[in-house]
Scaffold this motif. Sequence first.
Motif, PDB file in Angstrom:
ATOM      1  N   PHE A 123     -16.200 -44.461 -63.198  1.00 21.23           N
ATOM      2  CA  PHE A 123     -15.214 -44.676 -62.145  1.00 21.23           C
ATOM      3  C   PHE A 123     -13.957 -45.373 -62.645  1.00 21.23           C
ATOM      4  O   PHE A 123     -12.923 -45.292 -62.035  1.00 21.23           O
ATOM      5  CB  PHE A 123     -15.799 -45.516 -61.018  1.00 21.23           C
ATOM      6  CG  PHE A 123     -16.967 -44.902 -60.327  1.00 21.23           C
ATOM      7  CD1 PHE A 123     -17.139 -43.539 -60.253  1.00 21.23           C
ATOM      8  CD2 PHE A 123     -17.915 -45.702 -59.738  1.00 21.23           C
ATOM      9  CE1 PHE A 123     -18.222 -42.979 -59.607  1.00 21.23           C
ATOM     10  CE2 PHE A 123     -19.000 -45.163 -59.087  1.00 21.23           C
ATOM     11  CZ  PHE A 123     -19.156 -43.798 -59.020  1.00 21.23           C
ATOM     12  N   ALA A 172     -15.681 -34.896 -58.586  1.00 17.42           N
ATOM     13  CA  ALA A 172     -15.806 -36.124 -57.789  1.00 17.42           C
ATOM     14  C   ALA A 172     -16.994 -36.914 -58.328  1.00 17.42           C
ATOM     15  O   ALA A 172     -18.116 -36.426 -58.372  1.00 17.42           O
ATOM     16  CB  ALA A 172     -15.999 -35.782 -56.311  1.00 17.42           C
ATOM     17  N   ASN A 173     -16.743 -38.133 -58.750  1.00 16.26           N
ATOM     18  CA  ASN A 173     -17.773 -38.924 -59.423  1.00 16.26           C
ATOM     19  C   ASN A 173     -18.308 -40.044 -58.530  1.00 16.26           C
ATOM     20  O   ASN A 173     -18.083 -41.215 -58.778  1.00 16.26           O
ATOM     21  CB  ASN A 173     -17.258 -39.473 -60.750  1.00 16.26           C
ATOM     22  CG  ASN A 173     -15.963 -40.240 -60.619  1.00 16.26           C
ATOM     23  OD1 ASN A 173     -15.492 -40.496 -59.523  1.00 16.26           O
ATOM     24  ND2 ASN A 173     -15.388 -40.634 -61.737  1.00 16.26           N
ATOM     25  N   GLY A 174     -19.017 -39.635 -57.477  1.00 17.54           N
ATOM     26  CA  GLY A 174     -19.582 -40.615 -56.558  1.00 17.54           C
ATOM     27  C   GLY A 174     -18.698 -40.873 -55.349  1.00 17.54           C
ATOM     28  O   GLY A 174     -19.021 -41.714 -54.519  1.00 17.54           O
ATOM     29  N   ASN A 175     -17.591 -40.161 -55.239  1.00 16.53           N
ATOM     30  CA  ASN A 175     -16.657 -40.384 -54.131  1.00 16.53           C
ATOM     31  C   ASN A 175     -16.398 -39.115 -53.318  1.00 16.53           C
ATOM     32  O   ASN A 175     -15.358 -38.976 -52.693  1.00 16.53           O
ATOM     33  CB  ASN A 175     -15.335 -40.957 -54.665  1.00 16.53           C
ATOM     34  CG  ASN A 175     -14.635 -40.024 -55.630  1.00 16.53           C
ATOM     35  OD1 ASN A 175     -15.199 -39.040 -56.095  1.00 16.53           O
ATOM     36  ND2 ASN A 175     -13.400 -40.343 -55.952  1.00 16.53           N
ATOM     37  N   GLN A 209     -17.582 -38.052 -50.497  1.00 20.05           N
ATOM     38  CA  GLN A 209     -17.385 -38.291 -49.066  1.00 20.05           C
ATOM     39  C   GLN A 209     -15.920 -38.604 -48.770  1.00 20.05           C
ATOM     40  O   GLN A 209     -15.326 -38.051 -47.849  1.00 20.05           O
ATOM     41  CB  GLN A 209     -18.287 -39.437 -48.604  1.00 20.05           C
ATOM     42  CG  GLN A 209     -18.184 -39.734 -47.129  1.00 20.05           C
ATOM     43  CD  GLN A 209     -19.075 -40.898 -46.710  1.00 20.05           C
ATOM     44  OE1 GLN A 209     -19.733 -41.538 -47.523  1.00 20.05           O
ATOM     45  NE2 GLN A 209     -19.091 -41.180 -45.424  1.00 20.05           N
ATOM     46  N   ARG A 210     -15.323 -39.452 -49.580  1.00 10.66           N
ATOM     47  CA  ARG A 210     -13.913 -39.811 -49.398  1.00 10.66           C
ATOM     48  C   ARG A 210     -13.002 -38.616 -49.691  1.00 10.66           C
ATOM     49  O   ARG A 210     -12.027 -38.363 -48.977  1.00 10.66           O
ATOM     50  CB  ARG A 210     -13.551 -40.999 -50.286  1.00 10.66           C
ATOM     51  CG  ARG A 210     -12.122 -41.449 -50.111  1.00 10.66           C
ATOM     52  CD  ARG A 210     -11.774 -42.699 -50.894  1.00 10.66           C
ATOM     53  NE  ARG A 210     -12.204 -42.590 -52.272  1.00 10.66           N
ATOM     54  CZ  ARG A 210     -12.792 -43.574 -52.942  1.00 10.66           C
ATOM     55  NH1 ARG A 210     -13.021 -44.719 -52.377  1.00 10.66           N
ATOM     56  NH2 ARG A 210     -13.152 -43.398 -54.190  1.00 10.66           N
ATOM     57  N   VAL A 211     -13.325 -37.846 -50.728  1.00  9.48           N
ATOM     58  CA  VAL A 211     -12.522 -36.665 -51.067  1.00  9.48           C
ATOM     59  C   VAL A 211     -12.550 -35.655 -49.920  1.00  9.48           C
ATOM     60  O   VAL A 211     -11.513 -35.120 -49.525  1.00  9.48           O
ATOM     61  CB  VAL A 211     -13.023 -36.034 -52.390  1.00  9.48           C
ATOM     62  CG1 VAL A 211     -12.390 -34.671 -52.626  1.00  9.48           C
ATOM     63  CG2 VAL A 211     -12.741 -36.962 -53.565  1.00  9.48           C
ATOM     64  N   SER A 225     -13.218 -36.242 -46.751  1.00  7.59           N
ATOM     65  CA  SER A 225     -12.516 -36.808 -45.600  1.00  7.59           C
ATOM     66  C   SER A 225     -11.006 -36.613 -45.744  1.00  7.59           C
ATOM     67  O   SER A 225     -10.327 -36.240 -44.789  1.00  7.59           O
ATOM     68  CB  SER A 225     -12.857 -38.292 -45.444  1.00  7.59           C
ATOM     69  OG  SER A 225     -12.161 -38.833 -44.356  1.00  7.59           O
ATOM     70  N   GLN A 282     -25.307 -47.400 -52.074  1.00  6.63           N
ATOM     71  CA  GLN A 282     -24.445 -48.556 -52.310  1.00  6.63           C
ATOM     72  C   GLN A 282     -24.843 -49.367 -53.541  1.00  6.63           C
ATOM     73  O   GLN A 282     -24.229 -50.382 -53.836  1.00  6.63           O
ATOM     74  CB  GLN A 282     -24.465 -49.494 -51.090  1.00  6.63           C
ATOM     75  CG  GLN A 282     -23.760 -48.930 -49.868  1.00  6.63           C
ATOM     76  CD  GLN A 282     -24.570 -47.849 -49.189  1.00  6.63           C
ATOM     77  OE1 GLN A 282     -25.755 -47.976 -49.009  1.00  6.63           O
ATOM     78  NE2 GLN A 282     -23.923 -46.756 -48.820  1.00  6.63           N
ATOM     79  N   ARG A 306     -22.163 -50.258 -56.221  1.00  2.84           N
ATOM     80  CA  ARG A 306     -21.173 -51.190 -55.697  1.00  2.84           C
ATOM     81  C   ARG A 306     -21.747 -52.610 -55.643  1.00  2.84           C
ATOM     82  O   ARG A 306     -21.096 -53.573 -56.032  1.00  2.84           O
ATOM     83  CB  ARG A 306     -20.705 -50.745 -54.315  1.00  2.84           C
ATOM     84  CG  ARG A 306     -19.539 -51.571 -53.807  1.00  2.84           C
ATOM     85  CD  ARG A 306     -18.970 -51.106 -52.483  1.00  2.84           C
ATOM     86  NE  ARG A 306     -19.165 -49.700 -52.213  1.00  2.84           N
ATOM     87  CZ  ARG A 306     -19.564 -49.224 -51.033  1.00  2.84           C
ATOM     88  NH1 ARG A 306     -19.790 -50.037 -50.037  1.00  2.84           N
ATOM     89  NH2 ARG A 306     -19.713 -47.943 -50.851  1.00  2.84           N
TER      90      ARG A 306
END
Length: 184
Positions: A19, A47-50, A52-54, A56, A127, A130
């Motif tokens: 990341f 997408a490397n773990g993101n 959902q955000r991409v 959205s 999570q 994080r």
Amino acid sequence: MVVQYCASAKNGKAEPNHFGDVMSQRETSCMLPAVFKTPVQRIMLMANGNLQRVLSAYYNLPVSVEVLFNEPEEPWRLKEHKLPIRYCRDINLVCNRIVVCSAQSTVDLLTTKAADLVISKGVGIGQLFRYMNVLPTFTLLEAHLSDHNASFERLYELRSDDVVCTIAEKFPDGMLDPDFCRRL
């Protein structure tokens, strides 16, 4: 097929594929097979773990995680804290009540630290990185288009010293249409 992912600093040294590539000043190169012709396909594949955000951002709508299954493969290992502990997980990414991605994964908890976060502290599998303040490495292991090129799938790994996630994702036919989630 393993996709070549190369990140290098200005001094020419190779840097880790995690990341941190979104926060560093260096050149990044992602070489994907030519069959993935659209930029949005290539963005989603890397997408490397993101994701959902991409998604959205792509649809300009909220995307939520629907957990279908999230269980330890061998529950007895939880009681004994016998490592590694493997979780099997099935989820859907949902936008406006429409599934935009389904994912099946295995999550291997390799250390007492990771196991304690999940078992005792109730931290969700999604999570973990994080909570541990860890940047996992990302490796795209496979990527395929459907026979009629309307959908695609990928298999990738997120890895740290504490956790290894192997994730298979499938994207439904037509999901690359920006109005896919507005059909209701």
